[in-house]
Scaffold this active site. Sequence first.
Site, mmCIF file in Angstrom:
data_model
loop_
_atom_site.group_PDB
_atom_site.id
_atom_site.type_symbol
_atom_site.label_atom_id
_atom_site.label_comp_id
_atom_site.label_asym_id
_atom_site.label_seq_id
_atom_site.Cartn_x
_atom_site.Cartn_y
_atom_site.Cartn_z
ATOM 1 C CD GLU A 96 -2.937 1.079 2.374
ATOM 2 O OE1 GLU A 96 -3.226 -0.037 2.848
ATOM 3 O OE2 GLU A 96 -3.434 2.143 2.781
ATOM 4 C CE LYS A 274 -6.133 -1.397 5.615
ATOM 5 N NZ LYS A 274 -5.256 -0.548 4.794
ATOM 6 C CG ASP A 290 0.938 -16.326 12.436
ATOM 7 O OD1 ASP A 290 0.151 -15.653 11.734
ATOM 8 O OD2 ASP A 290 0.611 -17.385 12.987
ATOM 9 C CG HIS A 388 -3.918 7.920 0.168
ATOM 10 N ND1 HIS A 388 -4.425 6.672 0.042
ATOM 11 C CD2 HIS A 388 -3.419 7.971 1.411
ATOM 12 C CE1 HIS A 388 -4.255 5.991 1.155
ATOM 13 N NE2 HIS A 388 -3.658 6.774 2.009
HETATM 14 C C1 MEV Z 1 -6.045 3.334 5.024
HETATM 15 O O1 MEV Z 1 -5.297 2.191 4.658
HETATM 16 C C2 MEV Z 1 -6.011 3.548 6.530
HETATM 17 C C3 MEV Z 1 -6.887 4.668 7.081
HETATM 18 O O2 MEV Z 1 -8.234 4.460 6.640
HETATM 19 C C4 MEV Z 1 -6.822 4.611 8.586
HETATM 20 C C5 MEV Z 1 -7.797 5.509 9.303
HETATM 21 O O3 MEV Z 1 -8.860 5.802 8.773
HETATM 22 O O4 MEV Z 1 -7.476 5.889 10.470
HETATM 23 C C6 MEV Z 1 -6.456 6.007 6.565
#
Ligand code: MEV
Length: 433
Positions: A96, A274, A290, A388
């Site tokens: 990513e 995430k 792992d 991004h």
């Molecule tokens: C994207 O990979 C991760 C984010 O969505 C995390 C977040 O929203 O805090 C930018």
Amino acid sequence: MEQERRFDEERILNMKTNQYSGFHKLTMEQRAAEVAEFSGLTEEEIGRLTNPGALTNEVADHVIENVIGTYQLPVGVAMNFLINGKEYVIPMVLEEASVVAAASNAAKMARAAGGFTTSYTGNIMIAQVQCIGVANPYFARQNILHHKEEILAIANEKDPVLVKLTGGAKDLEVRIVDSQIGPMVVTHLLVDTGDAMGANAVNTMAEAVAPTIEKLTGGTVKLRILSNLADHRLARATATFTKEAIGGEDVVDGVVAAYAFAAADPYRAATSNKGIMNGIDPVVVATGNDWRGMEAGVHSYCSRGDHYTSLTRWEKDADGNLTGSIELPTPVGLVGGATKIHPAAQACVKILGVKTAAELAQVIAAVGLAQNFAAMRALATDGIQKGHMKLHARNLATVAGATPEQLDAVVAKMVADKKVSVDYAKEILAGMQ
Ligand code: MEV
């Protein structure tokens, strides 16, 4: 030439640190050379990362079943990490864009107040022994505890080497778990697995003590397996981000409000966490650990209360600065598993410079906190798309065939025109012929 000279001057200033501003502008070869020098990698060791094929088909064939080949991902390095006063270069393996840059940027901002501080509760893994059909579970629970020393001795007989290194199985917990098939007596063996993640060691021990548990409870033992909710193997990290370093008190308040959202709402917590795993998993993968176990541990840890919540906490301190903290299960190790088999994982461990599983766990915690800060700050200010899109545009321009000399111009045009696609990159490139 100009860029090389400026970089050399920076290196002289930062010889003993990992702070290379402009590091991303170097060529891949230059970056690899700098990392090798910083981490003391031999030519052969850095070659495992710079040349494809470090994991040979021959070795890969013995790692999993039905192997048909290998699969490559980029290895990047996050810079600027200062953890407990030590400089770290963090290898990250992932697909990513913007994650590595965001981690480096966050780590840089954390330095204004001294970087990250961490601690660790120890290398203790849990093995669960599930016992069903017990007539008097509360009595049985105590009977198991009365025989704790005997049970630990049976477990430890299975692994004299581990016992010599760490003491092996050290304690027991016994829980009564209500279920749709009635109460279960669940025994937890707490095992110090040292620098190993320790799955094999604890599973073997759990199997060994099962007959004794059956005798003591009058029930039937079913599952004997480790728990990924490794809440006796917790890593913690904190950092203060001064309001000046991150863009003012509004940004502090914005991050605190973003955190409040994640703390209160599982839908937001899932995405925030995430983002934390964006930092953690790439280090777990780079070091041959792992990542599924790590993910399971983190998400179950976030579900202990009455709803799934944020893994981190963000608060404003008395001086108006932003303080962040994270605490997470870290079932990772440095011996055994792919860490020892995969030549690239060994090189990554050397880049990281960690000597123990405890140190690796604490670095992971710091990277998770940094990654979360980067996302929260972006979301609370410009939104994440701005950064991004620029990085995404770079990827697409490369796919469209831009040469390194053409790249910056193509990216600038795509971003300025708000048209970020391979087709548009091709159109711009055609206009440059
Ligand atoms: C994207 O990979 C991760 C984010 O969505 C995390 C977040 O929203 O805090 C930018």
